[in-house]
Motif scaffolding. Structure first.
Motif, PDB file in Angstrom:
ATOM      1  N   ASN A   4     -44.863 -10.298  30.391  1.00 30.60           N
ATOM      2  CA  ASN A   4     -45.135 -11.416  29.485  1.00 30.60           C
ATOM      3  C   ASN A   4     -44.759 -11.095  28.047  1.00 30.60           C
ATOM      4  O   ASN A   4     -45.596 -11.130  27.139  1.00 30.60           O
ATOM      5  CB  ASN A   4     -46.611 -11.845  29.524  1.00 30.60           C
ATOM      6  N   SER A   5     -43.526 -10.712  27.840  1.00 32.82           N
ATOM      7  CA  SER A   5     -43.052 -10.483  26.474  1.00 32.82           C
ATOM      8  C   SER A   5     -41.545 -10.698  26.463  1.00 32.82           C
ATOM      9  O   SER A   5     -40.915 -10.746  27.509  1.00 32.82           O
ATOM     10  CB  SER A   5     -43.370  -9.065  26.021  1.00 32.82           C
ATOM     11  N   TYR A   6     -40.992 -10.830  25.264  1.00 37.49           N
ATOM     12  CA  TYR A   6     -39.536 -10.926  25.179  1.00 37.49           C
ATOM     13  C   TYR A   6     -38.899  -9.648  25.707  1.00 37.49           C
ATOM     14  O   TYR A   6     -37.856  -9.681  26.351  1.00 37.49           O
ATOM     15  CB  TYR A   6     -39.099 -11.156  23.733  1.00 37.49           C
ATOM     16  N   ALA A   7     -39.548  -8.515  25.418  1.00 33.70           N
ATOM     17  CA  ALA A   7     -38.995  -7.233  25.870  1.00 33.70           C
ATOM     18  C   ALA A   7     -38.793  -7.239  27.375  1.00 33.70           C
ATOM     19  O   ALA A   7     -37.758  -6.801  27.882  1.00 33.70           O
ATOM     20  CB  ALA A   7     -39.908  -6.092  25.453  1.00 33.70           C
ATOM     21  N   ALA A   8     -39.777  -7.789  28.117  1.00 37.76           N
ATOM     22  CA  ALA A   8     -39.655  -7.806  29.571  1.00 37.76           C
ATOM     23  C   ALA A   8     -38.440  -8.606  30.010  1.00 37.76           C
ATOM     24  O   ALA A   8     -37.763  -8.257  30.971  1.00 37.76           O
ATOM     25  CB  ALA A   8     -40.911  -8.398  30.193  1.00 37.76           C
ATOM     26  N   LEU A   9     -38.162  -9.682  29.272  1.00 38.00           N
ATOM     27  CA  LEU A   9     -37.019 -10.527  29.645  1.00 38.00           C
ATOM     28  C   LEU A   9     -35.694  -9.846  29.326  1.00 38.00           C
ATOM     29  O   LEU A   9     -34.686 -10.096  29.979  1.00 38.00           O
ATOM     30  CB  LEU A   9     -37.104 -11.867  28.909  1.00 38.00           C
ATOM     31  N   ILE A  10     -35.709  -8.996  28.300  1.00 38.75           N
ATOM     32  CA  ILE A  10     -34.446  -8.448  27.798  1.00 38.75           C
ATOM     33  C   ILE A  10     -34.139  -7.055  28.352  1.00 38.75           C
ATOM     34  O   ILE A  10     -33.013  -6.780  28.784  1.00 38.75           O
ATOM     35  CB  ILE A  10     -34.474  -8.414  26.251  1.00 38.75           C
ATOM     36  N   VAL A  11     -35.152  -6.187  28.375  1.00 34.68           N
ATOM     37  CA  VAL A  11     -34.917  -4.767  28.657  1.00 34.68           C
ATOM     38  C   VAL A  11     -34.067  -4.468  29.903  1.00 34.68           C
ATOM     39  O   VAL A  11     -33.117  -3.695  29.819  1.00 34.68           O
ATOM     40  CB  VAL A  11     -36.263  -3.997  28.700  1.00 34.68           C
ATOM     41  N   PRO A  12     -34.359  -5.075  31.059  1.00 33.13           N
ATOM     42  CA  PRO A  12     -33.583  -4.679  32.243  1.00 33.13           C
ATOM     43  C   PRO A  12     -32.091  -4.947  32.115  1.00 33.13           C
ATOM     44  O   PRO A  12     -31.300  -4.385  32.858  1.00 33.13           O
ATOM     45  CB  PRO A  12     -34.175  -5.538  33.361  1.00 33.13           C
ATOM     46  N   TRP A  13     -31.731  -5.814  31.186  1.00 34.77           N
ATOM     47  CA  TRP A  13     -30.315  -6.198  31.088  1.00 34.77           C
ATOM     48  C   TRP A  13     -29.609  -5.503  29.937  1.00 34.77           C
ATOM     49  O   TRP A  13     -28.442  -5.781  29.679  1.00 34.77           O
ATOM     50  CB  TRP A  13     -30.194  -7.723  30.919  1.00 34.77           C
ATOM     51  N   THR A  14     -30.332  -4.625  29.214  1.00 33.16           N
ATOM     52  CA  THR A  14     -29.714  -4.005  28.038  1.00 33.16           C
ATOM     53  C   THR A  14     -28.531  -3.140  28.413  1.00 33.16           C
ATOM     54  O   THR A  14     -27.617  -2.961  27.624  1.00 33.16           O
ATOM     55  CB  THR A  14     -30.729  -3.147  27.274  1.00 33.16           C
ATOM     56  N   ILE A  15     -28.567  -2.577  29.603  1.00 32.55           N
ATOM     57  CA  ILE A  15     -27.435  -1.756  30.010  1.00 32.55           C
ATOM     58  C   ILE A  15     -26.547  -2.558  30.934  1.00 32.55           C
ATOM     59  O   ILE A  15     -26.975  -2.985  32.007  1.00 32.55           O
ATOM     60  CB  ILE A  15     -27.899  -0.453  30.701  1.00 32.55           C
ATOM     61  N   SER A  16     -25.324  -2.836  30.486  1.00 31.88           N
ATOM     62  CA  SER A  16     -24.378  -3.501  31.366  1.00 31.88           C
ATOM     63  C   SER A  16     -23.333  -2.477  31.772  1.00 31.88           C
ATOM     64  O   SER A  16     -22.405  -2.196  31.020  1.00 31.88           O
ATOM     65  CB  SER A  16     -23.728  -4.685  30.673  1.00 31.88           C
ATOM     66  N   VAL A  17     -23.516  -1.911  32.948  1.00 29.88           N
ATOM     67  CA  VAL A  17     -22.560  -0.912  33.423  1.00 29.88           C
ATOM     68  C   VAL A  17     -21.191  -1.561  33.542  1.00 29.88           C
ATOM     69  O   VAL A  17     -20.163  -0.952  33.238  1.00 29.88           O
ATOM     70  CB  VAL A  17     -22.997  -0.360  34.789  1.00 29.88           C
ATOM     71  N   PHE A  18     -21.224  -2.810  33.950  1.00 30.12           N
ATOM     72  CA  PHE A  18     -19.965  -3.525  34.080  1.00 30.12           C
ATOM     73  C   PHE A  18     -19.277  -3.667  32.727  1.00 30.12           C
ATOM     74  O   PHE A  18     -18.067  -3.511  32.615  1.00 30.12           O
ATOM     75  CB  PHE A  18     -20.213  -4.896  34.713  1.00 30.12           C
ATOM     76  N   GLY A  19     -20.076  -3.922  31.677  1.00 25.83           N
ATOM     77  CA  GLY A  19     -19.519  -4.013  30.331  1.00 25.83           C
ATOM     78  C   GLY A  19     -18.855  -2.711  29.919  1.00 25.83           C
ATOM     79  O   GLY A  19     -17.751  -2.714  29.355  1.00 25.83           O
ATOM     80  N   ILE A  20     -19.513  -1.590  30.216  1.00 24.92           N
ATOM     81  CA  ILE A  20     -18.927  -0.288  29.880  1.00 24.92           C
ATOM     82  C   ILE A  20     -17.595  -0.118  30.597  1.00 24.92           C
ATOM     83  O   ILE A  20     -16.585   0.238  29.997  1.00 24.92           O
ATOM     84  CB  ILE A  20     -19.885   0.858  30.282  1.00 24.92           C
TER      85      ILE A  20
END
Lengths: 339, 306
Positions: B167-183
């Motif tokens: 229940n926070s913005y962090a929860a919505l964002i954190v799992p997606w911070t690493i985009s292996v595909f982006g790298i």
């Protein structure tokens, strides 16, 4: 002379500067990789490990006791009928959606490719569902398929007793008894409840999945088709291949091999992940007929707090997904290498 | 066109048009329902736009008539609206839709910027710098490409709730911070940029940091644009992860979660506002897609480059 010396010194300085820069770069590279690598561990690798460990326990959030269950969770998944139904539902969904959405995608791509510039218009339309939030469109389908209010059943009902019924009951085919056809019996009785009927729920969820996914496959195939050299068709024509089906079978299809491998993989993984439509429309029902794995994980682990058991489903799920990707890698590895 | 006309060509068009009608049907229904009165939705009348006959907004009457006695005629009069106004106004007033939309924008953009912030330096190091362990890092990237984040949502949920972030913005964002595909994507792109450009920047005395952000980033704009579309579309439309990460606090709802709340109370009156909400959520990406089709198709099919 002096100019020349200055120039040489400059070059030397530059070379030394570059050398220094490269040495500095060694340190910097670790700094650059550090955030990405640590996030990969924390967000992608550690969770797999966590799920793996928890899957052998009866862990639940807020409960300090944790009992080691051995393989009991897995025995339940593969032994109890409601979870066998879960695997069955998931596999059914994948096995139905993948070939049909790929077939339609390929068919649409070939048709669009052959109708000239107006094809762009169809391409745009077919791609719309890919852009739209699946949850929103699932709710629209839900309303459209509503047994009494929905536009689908109302339209079907309008056709009853008219030439439309005659056409779609296929009574005009000599070997079909029109009165026994799906359309005529539905007219006489009732049209299906769609997602409320255990026999229709899964096909309906599959249909929405196909509706949403085939445009994506179409675009990938369109890209693949541009890579098929025209000369191949000429060459084939010289060898006597002129009929459209043979052209497809002998030239187009083999040339689309790499695209197909990729499309099959990505569609399979996406189909395994089906959740939005099930959560919004059927809650896994009726009678567990649409109880897919992602929904089961959500229901068991998040709603009912059976984390240990949900973790076991997660591991089984990961196993399926990795199996598909490794198969793809194996097939692709033969052709492509990253350098 | 006319000269090309033939039976096969006509058959092709008929097939394509039938397909197009099925594809468009729910979009048509959504737009149409969002403009109709509850009665028109129930009886399926009124054509595409509905009759737009003024109707009494029952919610408005109830809200202004707390005593529950028979509402006065003036109140009914004041609460009379055309269905389209009723549906769209209810979409914003029955639920804090503006907040949900802003949440969606904030989460989607944050995810994209953090992804770039993390991926770009790493991709640069992998493509252009020589260091011990580079191959190992790249192998790690290739391995992580195989893991769909949705599949490990449960352990992520456990970990986030252990640190109290559900229940926070962090929860919505954190799992997606690493985009292996982006790298991976940016690394492949950087490989094509000539080393001379980087050497020249070094000779000019630029630090590696400024090379990443002032030399490589501008070069990578086309690839980044495609990646942005890929990322934004995926996360604006995502329902699964927000459903898990935000269990109760409506302040952190993203647009799909907000829309989902309309279903549940099976009150027939809600259909109109629900379809209006759906239209509002779906429209931005559809319009953007229609305006920049080529870019969007490129972005969405990016994963085809793997």
């Amino acid at each position: 002379m002096i100019e020349k010396v200055t120039k040489t010194v400059d070059t030397l300085n530059q070379a030394a500067g570059l050398k220094r820069a490269e040495n500095r770069a060694k340190w910097v590279s670790y700094l650059f990789c550090f955030p990405a690598v640590s996030l990969m561990f924390i967000i992608l690798l550690v969770p797999i490990f966590v799920a793996g460990v928890l899957s052998f326990t009866d862990y639940s959030l807020g409960n300090p006791d944790l009992n080691w269950l051995g393989s009991k969770n897995y025995e339940v998944i593969f032994g109890r009928s409601s979870y066998q139904k879960m695997i069955w539902a998931t596999v059914t969904y994948v096995v139905v959606v993948v070939p049909i959405s790929i077939g339609l995608g390929l068919g649409a791509a070939m048709l669009i490719n052959s109708v000239g510039r107006i094809g762009e218009l169809y391409k745009t339309i077919y791609f719309l569902p890919v852009m739209a939030a699946l949850l929103a469109m699932a709710l629209v389908w839900d309303l459209a398929l509503h047994p009494t209010v929905g536009i689908v059943n109302q339209t079907l009902r309008l056709g009853c007793g008219t030439w439309i019924e005659g056409l779609f009951s296929f009574g005009w085919l000599p070997w079909v008894d029109g009165a026994q056809s799906w359309y005529s019996t539905s007219c006489a009785d009732e049209f299906p409840l769609w997602i409320g009927d255990r026999d229709y729920a899964m096909p309906t969820i599959c249909f929405i999945g196909i509706w949403q996914a085939f445009g994506f496959n179409m675009v990938l195939y369109l890209a693949g088709l541009t890579g098929v050299p025209r000369e191949l068709y000429h060459a084939a024509a010289i060898d006597g291949v002129t009929n459209t089906w043979d052209q497809f079978r002998l030239v187009t299809w083999p040339m689309l091999g790499p695209t197909t491998i990729f499309v099959v993989t990505i569609t399979s993984i996406n189909s395994f992940k089906v959740f939005d439509t099930v959560e919004a429309l059927t809650w896994g029902g009726p009678a567990k007929s649409t109880y897919v794995m992602m929904y089961a994980i959500f229901e068991k682990a998040v709603k009912e707090n059976l984390v240990g058991f949900g973790s076991a489903i997660t591991i089984v799920f990961l196993f399926f997904v990795l199996l598909i990707t490794f198969t793809q890698r194996f097939l692709v590895e033969k052709r492509v290498h990253y350098s | 066109m006319i000269s090309n006309f033939s039976a096969t060509q006509a058959l092709k068009h008929v097939t394509l048009i039938i397909g197009a009608l099925i594809v468009i049907l729910p979009f048509y229904a959504m737009l149409s329902y969002s403009m109709k009165s509850p009665h028109e939705i129930e009886t399926n009348t009124g054509g595409f736009f509905g009759d737009q006959k003024p109707m009494v907004d029952e919610w408005c009457v109830k809200a202004n008539n707390p005593s529950g006695v028979l509402p006065s005629e003036e109140l009914k009069q004041a609460c009379t609206k055309t269905p389209i106004v009723f549906n769209y106004v209810s979409a914003f007033t029955k639920a804090p839709l503006v907040r949900y939309l802003l949440n969606g924008v904030f989460v989607t953009l944050s995810i994209f910027f953090i992804q770039v912030l993390v991926a770009l330096p790493c991709a640069y190091a992998l493509a252009k710098l020589k260091f011990w362990g580079r191959d190992a890092v790249f192998m790690l990237v290739l391995f992580c490409l195989l893991i769909p984040v949705h599949a490990i949502a449960l352990p992520l949920y456990i970990m986030l709730s252990k640190v109290g972030l559900i229940n926070s913005y962090a929860a919505l964002i954190v799992p997606w911070t690493i985009s292996v595909f982006g790298i991976f994507l940016m690394r492949q792109f950087f490989m094509t940029i000539p080393d001379d450009l980087i050497d020249a920047a070094r000779i000019d005395g630029m630090s590696e940091f400024s090379i990443v952000w002032k030399v490589m980033l501008p070069c990578a704009i086309p690839a980044l644009m495609a990646f942005a579309i890929f990322s934004v579309v995926a996360h604006w439309n995502d329902y699964f992860w927000p459903r898990i990460a935000v269990t109760s606090d409506r302040n952190y709802f993203t647009p799909p979660l907000g829309l989902r709340m309309f279903k549940g109370d099976s009150d027939g009156d809600v259909y109109g506002p629900m379809m209006a909400t759906a239209t509002i959520i779906v429209t931005p990406l559809i319009v953007a897609f229609l305006l920049a089709q080529r870019k969007f198709i490129e972005g969405i099919t990016l994963s085809g480059m793997k």
